[in-house]
Design an enzyme around this catalytic site. Sequence first.
Site, mmCIF file in Angstrom:
data_model
loop_
_atom_site.group_PDB
_atom_site.id
_atom_site.type_symbol
_atom_site.label_atom_id
_atom_site.label_comp_id
_atom_site.label_asym_id
_atom_site.label_seq_id
_atom_site.Cartn_x
_atom_site.Cartn_y
_atom_site.Cartn_z
ATOM 1 N N HIS A 17 0.840 -1.205 0.000
ATOM 2 C CA HIS A 17 0.000 0.000 0.000
ATOM 3 C C HIS A 17 0.878 1.260 0.000
ATOM 4 C CE1 HIS A 17 -2.978 -2.708 2.328
ATOM 5 N NE2 HIS A 17 -3.503 -2.516 1.129
ATOM 6 N N LYS A 41 -17.378 -6.226 7.403
ATOM 7 C CA LYS A 41 -16.154 -6.928 6.975
ATOM 8 C C LYS A 41 -15.370 -7.501 8.153
ATOM 9 C CE LYS A 41 -14.309 -5.774 2.477
ATOM 10 N NZ LYS A 41 -13.136 -5.254 1.755
ATOM 11 N N ARG A 90 -1.993 -5.910 -8.467
ATOM 12 C CA ARG A 90 -0.846 -6.794 -8.207
ATOM 13 C C ARG A 90 -0.732 -7.791 -9.355
ATOM 14 N NH1 ARG A 90 -2.899 -8.210 -2.305
ATOM 15 N NH2 ARG A 90 -4.714 -8.301 -3.625
ATOM 16 N N SER A 128 -2.780 -7.766 2.936
ATOM 17 C CA SER A 128 -3.072 -7.601 4.369
ATOM 18 C C SER A 128 -3.526 -8.926 4.973
ATOM 19 C CB SER A 128 -4.167 -6.559 4.574
ATOM 20 O OG SER A 128 -3.751 -5.312 4.103
HETATM 21 O O1 PNS Z 1 -8.590 -2.849 0.330
HETATM 22 P P1 PNS Z 1 -9.828 -3.417 -0.298
HETATM 23 O O2 PNS Z 1 -10.617 -4.210 0.725
HETATM 24 O O3 PNS Z 1 -9.538 -4.199 -1.543
HETATM 25 O O4 PNS Z 1 -10.728 -2.144 -0.724
HETATM 26 C C1 PNS Z 1 -12.018 -2.344 -1.269
HETATM 27 C C2 PNS Z 1 -12.796 -1.022 -1.358
HETATM 28 C C3 PNS Z 1 -12.797 -0.312 -0.028
HETATM 29 C C4 PNS Z 1 -12.141 -0.121 -2.389
HETATM 30 C C5 PNS Z 1 -14.235 -1.399 -1.810
HETATM 31 O O5 PNS Z 1 -14.727 -2.402 -0.990
HETATM 32 C C6 PNS Z 1 -15.190 -0.202 -1.768
HETATM 33 O O6 PNS Z 1 -15.076 0.718 -2.529
HETATM 34 N N1 PNS Z 1 -16.148 -0.249 -0.834
HETATM 35 C C7 PNS Z 1 -17.117 0.801 -0.645
HETATM 36 C C8 PNS Z 1 -18.510 0.348 -1.067
HETATM 37 C C9 PNS Z 1 -18.712 0.505 -2.559
HETATM 38 O O7 PNS Z 1 -18.591 1.585 -3.098
HETATM 39 N N2 PNS Z 1 -19.020 -0.623 -3.224
HETATM 40 C C10 PNS Z 1 -19.245 -0.639 -4.637
HETATM 41 C C11 PNS Z 1 -17.962 -0.821 -5.408
HETATM 42 S S1 PNS Z 1 -18.231 -1.929 -6.711
#
Ligand code: PNS
Length: 169
Positions: A17, A41, A90, A128
């Site tokens: 990150h 989560k 990645r 993570s």
């Molecule tokens: O680090 P991560 O868990 O891969 O991040 C995922 C994240 C936070 C970017 C994604 O879960 C997100 O944007 N969540 C907010 C809810 C949302 O907007 N969902 C629709 C996206 S398709």
Amino acid sequence: MLRAVYPGSFDPVTYGHLDIIRRSCNIVDELIVGVLNNKAKMPLFSVEERVKMLKEVTKDLQNVRIVPFAGLLVDFATRMEADVVIRGLRAITDFEYELQMSQTNNKLAPSVETMFLTTSIEYSYLSSTTVREIAAFGGDVSQFVPEAVAVELKKKMSTKGECNNEQPH
Ligand code: PNS
């Protein structure tokens, strides 16, 4: 003035990150690291703890803000008046999910564009989830996360251990 949002769970923040954060900071004028507050989560670290760790490990960067968010990413990006959302890619395994997410976000809010940075090769295996697992089994995470995060992981695992050892009444 180019402002970007780099969203994620950061549970906890890793060198992977940080690599994306540092490289993004060289491209944009302001980077807002959006820390997802989603209790569903079941994160290991609370959003406050994740924000605190991110602040600590980015304190040398002048153009970074760490901001928690809940709800839709597109709403957060719009509220922050961000021009672009940044995500790290990645391996090919990330691609399908990231493509779906960026296209969905673009449908929800056509003004929200996603930009991908490919993770530096030395961090392409890192996540993570793996870091949490190594820490849970008492492994050494020092190559994967900054010292401040390794310390917090150790603390968290020892308090979790204490909880697990509690005898039922
Ligand atoms: O680090 P991560 O868990 O891969 O991040 C995922 C994240 C936070 C970017 C994604 O879960 C997100 O944007 N969540 C907010 C809810 C949302 O907007 N969902 C629709 C996206 S398709």
